[in-house]
Design an enzyme around this catalytic site. Structure first.
Site, short mmCIF file in Angstrom:
data_model
loop_
_atom_site.label_atom_id
_atom_site.label_comp_id
_atom_site.label_asym_id
_atom_site.label_seq_id
_atom_site.Cartn_x
_atom_site.Cartn_y
_atom_site.Cartn_z
N ARG A 242 0.85 -1.19 0.00
CA ARG A 242 0.00 0.00 0.00
C ARG A 242 0.89 1.24 0.00
NH1 ARG A 242 1.79 1.78 4.02
NH2 ARG A 242 0.66 3.71 3.69
N GLY A 243 0.23 2.41 -0.09
CA GLY A 243 0.99 3.64 -0.23
C GLY A 243 1.15 3.90 -1.72
N ALA A 244 0.88 5.13 -2.14
CA ALA A 244 0.78 5.41 -3.57
C ALA A 244 2.01 4.97 -4.39
CB ALA A 244 0.48 6.90 -3.77
N GLN B 254 -2.93 2.53 9.82
CA GLN B 254 -1.59 2.60 9.21
C GLN B 254 -0.64 3.45 10.05
OE1 GLN B 254 -4.47 2.95 7.59
NE2 GLN B 254 -4.35 2.40 5.44
N ASP C 10 -1.84 10.90 -2.36
CA ASP C 10 -2.18 9.83 -3.32
C ASP C 10 -2.43 10.37 -4.72
OD1 ASP C 10 -2.96 8.62 -0.54
OD2 ASP C 10 -2.65 6.99 -1.96
N LYS D 43 -5.01 10.05 2.69
CA LYS D 43 -5.81 9.21 3.59
C LYS D 43 -6.92 10.01 4.28
CE LYS D 43 -5.60 5.71 4.10
NZ LYS D 43 -6.51 4.82 3.34
O1 MRU Z 1 -4.77 3.26 1.94
P1 MRU Z 1 -3.28 3.46 1.96
O2 MRU Z 1 -2.63 2.92 3.18
O3 MRU Z 1 -2.64 3.00 0.68
O4 MRU Z 1 -3.12 5.04 2.00
C1 MRU Z 1 -1.85 5.58 1.95
C2 MRU Z 1 -1.80 7.05 2.10
O5 MRU Z 1 -2.80 7.72 2.19
C3 MRU Z 1 -0.42 7.66 2.05
O6 MRU Z 1 -0.38 8.82 2.82
C4 MRU Z 1 -0.10 8.03 0.59
O7 MRU Z 1 -0.27 6.93 -0.25
C5 MRU Z 1 1.26 8.57 0.44
S1 MRU Z 1 2.49 7.32 0.58
C6 MRU Z 1 4.01 7.97 0.34
#
Ligand code: MRU
Length: 353
Positions: free
Chosen positions: A49-51, A204, A245, A256
């Site tokens: 996960r994470g963009a 998270q 994201d 998020k």
């Molecule tokens: O649902 P997730 O855990 O994938 O959400 C992640 C986020 O919102 C992060 O802040 C975002 O992807 C930036 S990661 C460098």
């Protein structure tokens, strides 16, 4: 400890190995993906996960898709496989643009290869696709480090930094975005305290951000999401920094769920609010945050906290995974190229050109 969130193991016949983030912090386990369906599931269920990390996983997913074809298969079959993989992986999570950016980049690279080498076969295509996925992974690592270097000056020694969700090494192929800023400040021996919002419903912040910062020896305190306002009022927070994201052309930023509320609280208390993200997180095809698709997730993520049911059966649940922070609430966006102060359409365009 260097955290390698995801790694390609082997050559063109290799596999994608991920840290299974669903199990952290209790268990550090790796997950091996050998077919596109497994990559899709890993993204959908937030094992990865994470963009930026999702983008890199998507790029490697193409290589896995091509492994189903014999090396001497015709290029048309290879291109068809790439399109199938892109459609499937692209339907996993809609908000983070990095996934679509990475899928488009690899597809474009493959199409150019086919035009230049019409007599090649799938074996050749696989090599090219793997090289491009590796390039995306390496570039992300480099961008993360540069984001940290560009942003560390905003962390004042002795202060408090609030962050939300996880924008660290676990969310990227490198050392993260918002957390990279902290890691670089820590390298310079600055002392500061991080408040990590626990980030309901999937925690998270509590599970991942606190784990990463503690590993790095950074002072971290986990708070419930509803405690941020009081900490700001008590003067304990000097800055807020989050990841992103998708950032629209005017600087509106999806991140998020809960990020928007923090930006309003920060504005109210006169606290700077920073976003840290690589240029692959910008979507210049959309003018404003209103056009960003927001992922809606299962009601059970809210109805239960872990295994424990915390809301009755039968009641309605609302569970958007992301929200949009208007550019007007953002003090600056930190990228690998530098800093966009008070972002707006002109500032974003000038920064990315
Ligand atoms: O649902 P997730 O855990 O994938 O959400 C992640 C986020 O919102 C992060 O802040 C975002 O992807 C930036 S990661 C460098």
């Amino acid at each position: 400890m260097v955290i390698r969130t995801l790694e390609w193991v082997g050559g063109v016949d290799g596999l994608l190995e991920l840290i299974d983030q669903r199990k952290l912090p209790g268990e550090f386990a790796k997950l091996q993906c050998r077919d596109v369906g497994q990559v899709y599931d890993a993204i959908k269920t937030l094992a990865v996960r994470g963009a930026p990390a999702v983008g890199v996983a998507g790029a490697y997913g193409f290589v896995i898709g091509l492994q189903r074809l014999p090396a001497d298969a015709a290029l048309e079959q290879g291109l068809a496989s790439l399109h199938d993989s892109a459609d499937h992986l692209g339907s996993s999570r809609p908000t983070a643009v990095n996934l679509f950016w990475a899928l488009d980049r690899v597809k474009r690279c493959a199409e150019e290869f086919v035009v230049r080498n019409p007599n090649a076969d799938v074996g050749g295509l696989r090599e090219v696709v793997l090289d491009e996925a590796h390039a995306i992974c390496r570039e992300d690592e480099d961008m993360c480090r540069r984001i940290g270097q560009n942003g560390e000056r905003f962390i004042k020694g002795g202060g408090g930094v609030l962050t939300h969700c996880n924008a660290g090494a676990l969310a990227t192929a490198g050392q993260g975005t918002a957390l990279s800023v902290m890691f670089e400040a820590h390298k310079k021996s600055k002392r500061f305290r991080v408040y990590a919002d626990e980030t309901r419903p999937l925690l998270q912040g509590a599970r991942l951000t606190a784990w990463e910062l503690a590993q790095a020896g950074i002072d971290v305190t986990v708070i419930c999401d509803n405690m941020a306002g009081v900490l700001m009022r008590q003067g304990k927070v000097d800055m807020v920094i989050t990841g992103a994201d998708r950032i629209a052309a005017n600087g509106d930023t999806a991140n998020k769920i809960g990020t928007y509320s923090l930006s309003v609280l920060a504005e109210h208390h006169g606290i700077p609010f920073y976003v840290a993200a690589p240029s692959s997180t910008f979507d210049l095809n959309i003018e404003s945050g209103e056009q960003i698709p927001i992922e809606q997730r299962s009601a059970d993520e809210v109805r239960f906290c872990g295994d424990k049911q915390t809301a009755p059966d039968g009641v309605d649940i609302y569970n958007p995974a992301f929200d949009v922070t208007p550019a007007g609430n953002i003090t600056a966006i930190i990228t690998e190229r530098g800093v966009i102060e008070r972002p707006g359409t002109e500032e974003v365009r000038a920064h990315l050109k």
